[in-house]
Design a protein around this motif. Sequence first.
Motif, short mmCIF file in Angstrom:
data_model
loop_
_atom_site.label_atom_id
_atom_site.label_comp_id
_atom_site.label_asym_id
_atom_site.label_seq_id
_atom_site.Cartn_x
_atom_site.Cartn_y
_atom_site.Cartn_z
N ILE A 1 0.87 -1.17 0.00
CA ILE A 1 0.00 0.00 0.00
C ILE A 1 0.91 1.22 0.00
CG2 ILE A 1 -1.75 1.31 1.24
CD1 ILE A 1 -2.69 -1.32 2.49
N LEU A 2 0.82 2.01 -1.04
CA LEU A 2 1.63 3.22 -1.16
C LEU A 2 0.78 4.42 -0.78
CD1 LEU A 2 4.23 4.66 -2.08
CD2 LEU A 2 3.37 4.54 -4.42
N VAL A 3 1.26 5.21 0.17
CA VAL A 3 0.53 6.38 0.64
C VAL A 3 1.23 7.63 0.11
CG1 VAL A 3 -0.58 7.46 2.62
CG2 VAL A 3 0.18 5.08 2.77
N THR A 4 0.49 8.51 -0.55
CA THR A 4 1.09 9.70 -1.13
C THR A 4 0.13 10.88 -1.01
OG1 THR A 4 2.27 10.55 -3.07
CG2 THR A 4 0.24 9.28 -3.47
N ALA A 5 0.62 12.05 -1.43
CA ALA A 5 -0.24 13.23 -1.44
C ALA A 5 -1.37 13.02 -2.44
CB ALA A 5 0.58 14.46 -1.82
N PRO A 6 -2.57 13.53 -2.16
CA PRO A 6 -3.72 13.29 -3.05
C PRO A 6 -3.45 13.65 -4.50
CG PRO A 6 -4.46 14.27 -1.01
CD PRO A 6 -2.97 14.30 -0.96
N ILE A 17 -3.02 5.17 -2.08
CA ILE A 17 -4.09 5.90 -1.39
C ILE A 17 -3.56 7.25 -0.92
CG2 ILE A 17 -5.13 3.72 -0.64
CD1 ILE A 17 -4.14 4.38 2.18
N ALA A 18 -4.48 8.13 -0.56
CA ALA A 18 -4.12 9.48 -0.12
C ALA A 18 -3.64 9.47 1.33
CB ALA A 18 -5.32 10.41 -0.25
N GLY A 19 -2.58 10.25 1.59
CA GLY A 19 -2.06 10.39 2.93
C GLY A 19 -2.67 11.57 3.65
N GLY A 20 -2.10 11.90 4.80
CA GLY A 20 -2.59 13.01 5.60
C GLY A 20 -1.55 14.09 5.77
N SER A 21 -1.82 15.02 6.67
CA SER A 21 -0.93 16.16 6.87
C SER A 21 0.34 15.79 7.63
CB SER A 21 -1.67 17.28 7.62
OG SER A 21 -2.13 16.80 8.88
N GLU A 22 0.32 14.67 8.34
CA GLU A 22 1.49 14.17 9.07
C GLU A 22 1.70 12.71 8.70
OE1 GLU A 22 3.44 15.91 10.98
OE2 GLU A 22 2.26 17.74 11.31
N ARG A 23 2.93 12.24 8.86
CA ARG A 23 3.24 10.85 8.52
C ARG A 23 2.33 9.89 9.27
NH1 ARG A 23 5.81 6.46 10.40
NH2 ARG A 23 7.13 5.23 8.98
N GLN A 24 2.10 10.16 10.56
CA GLN A 24 1.28 9.27 11.36
C GLN A 24 -0.14 9.18 10.81
OE1 GLN A 24 1.86 9.60 15.61
NE2 GLN A 24 -0.31 9.32 16.00
N SER A 76 -0.94 9.58 7.70
CA SER A 76 -0.86 8.84 6.44
C SER A 76 -0.88 7.34 6.68
CB SER A 76 0.42 9.23 5.68
OG SER A 76 0.37 10.57 5.25
N VAL A 77 -0.09 6.90 7.67
CA VAL A 77 -0.07 5.47 7.99
C VAL A 77 -1.43 5.03 8.54
CG1 VAL A 77 1.02 3.67 9.39
CG2 VAL A 77 2.42 5.46 8.34
N ALA A 78 -2.07 5.90 9.33
CA ALA A 78 -3.40 5.57 9.85
C ALA A 78 -4.39 5.36 8.70
CB ALA A 78 -3.89 6.68 10.77
N ASN A 79 -4.30 6.19 7.67
CA ASN A 79 -5.15 5.99 6.49
C ASN A 79 -4.88 4.64 5.85
OD1 ASN A 79 -6.29 8.49 6.83
ND2 ASN A 79 -5.24 9.47 5.13
N ALA A 80 -3.60 4.29 5.74
CA ALA A 80 -3.23 3.03 5.11
C ALA A 80 -3.71 1.83 5.91
CB ALA A 80 -1.72 2.96 4.92
N LEU A 81 -3.69 1.95 7.23
CA LEU A 81 -4.14 0.83 8.07
C LEU A 81 -5.59 0.46 7.78
CD1 LEU A 81 -2.53 1.66 11.54
CD2 LEU A 81 -1.93 -0.21 9.98
N LYS A 82 -6.38 1.44 7.38
CA LYS A 82 -7.78 1.15 7.05
C LYS A 82 -7.90 0.29 5.80
CE LYS A 82 -9.11 5.64 8.99
NZ LYS A 82 -9.60 7.00 8.66
N ALA A 83 -6.85 0.33 4.96
CA ALA A 83 -6.88 -0.43 3.71
C ALA A 83 -6.18 -1.78 3.82
CB ALA A 83 -6.22 0.39 2.60
N VAL A 84 -5.53 -2.04 4.96
CA VAL A 84 -4.84 -3.32 5.15
C VAL A 84 -5.87 -4.43 5.31
CG1 VAL A 84 -3.35 -4.64 6.70
CG2 VAL A 84 -2.78 -2.26 6.16
N PRO A 85 -5.73 -5.53 4.58
CA PRO A 85 -6.69 -6.63 4.72
C PRO A 85 -6.77 -7.15 6.14
CG PRO A 85 -5.25 -6.96 2.81
CD PRO A 85 -4.69 -5.80 3.56
N THR A 86 -7.95 -7.59 6.52
CA THR A 86 -8.17 -8.06 7.89
C THR A 86 -7.39 -9.33 8.20
OG1 THR A 86 -10.16 -9.23 7.15
CG2 THR A 86 -10.44 -7.00 8.03
N ASP A 87 -6.99 -10.08 7.17
CA ASP A 87 -6.25 -11.32 7.42
C ASP A 87 -4.74 -11.12 7.45
OD1 ASP A 87 -6.06 -10.78 4.72
OD2 ASP A 87 -6.28 -12.87 4.08
N ALA A 88 -4.28 -9.88 7.39
CA ALA A 88 -2.84 -9.62 7.47
C ALA A 88 -2.33 -9.98 8.86
CB ALA A 88 -2.53 -8.16 7.16
#
Length: 228
Positions: A49-54, A76-83, A85-97
């Motif tokens: 999952i690659l997180v970048t500016a919108p 996917i789109a990141g946020g204003s801080e690195r943390q 951005s990673v929080a956004n990515a966590l929502k996209a991580v499959p539940t079986d990871a």
Amino acid sequence: MVCAIIAAAGYGRRMGGDQSKQLIILNGMPVVARSLRAIATCPQVDQLILVTAPEQIATLETLAAELDLGKPFQVIAGGSERQYSVANALKAVPTDAEIILVHDGARPLVRPEQVGAVVDAARVFRAAGLAAPVKDTIKTVNADGFAVGTPDRNCLWAIHTPQAFAADLLRHAYAQAETDQYLGTDDASLVERVGVFIKLVNGGYENIKITTSEDVCLAEALLARRME
């Protein structure tokens, strides 16, 4: 299953100008492309999952597709801080990871075998990160800029990325940070707050982060040495 998050939403203001540091060309290839390729080449990693500016999503989707990573990926789109951005990515991580690995897109010199070593350590210890012993003498300073202490260098390591965690642990750490409105500097600091120690994997001194123009020069020199 191992899901890797690559954080690449920062613009790198310390580089000067307004170009994303992730897209700076490093010996013929964008910085983030080198990071992506290294993570994808690691056999333990299953998807990315690659997180970048919108405004850069389309650009990085094209770039990742052209790399032919050989593994599923999404941008996917990141946020204003690195943390954030990673929080956004966590929502996209499959539940079986089972393991979630996080890597800074601005660390393009990481080697696939180092990525694998961090994943293996996380399977045993639940939390692991690539790091290197500090070579310099470190000083603690007061508000006026005077040195007031010298920590034991033998106890000091500089932590890098990738960092890898049991999926439930990382999600819990992020949820707790949100509840507490705590903003950390890396994922390991959030996990430490919930009482889990981070197993450090010695990755040596080549895994530098591209932050200033001097870092670009150093990275190019290191890449040239690898090719020799």
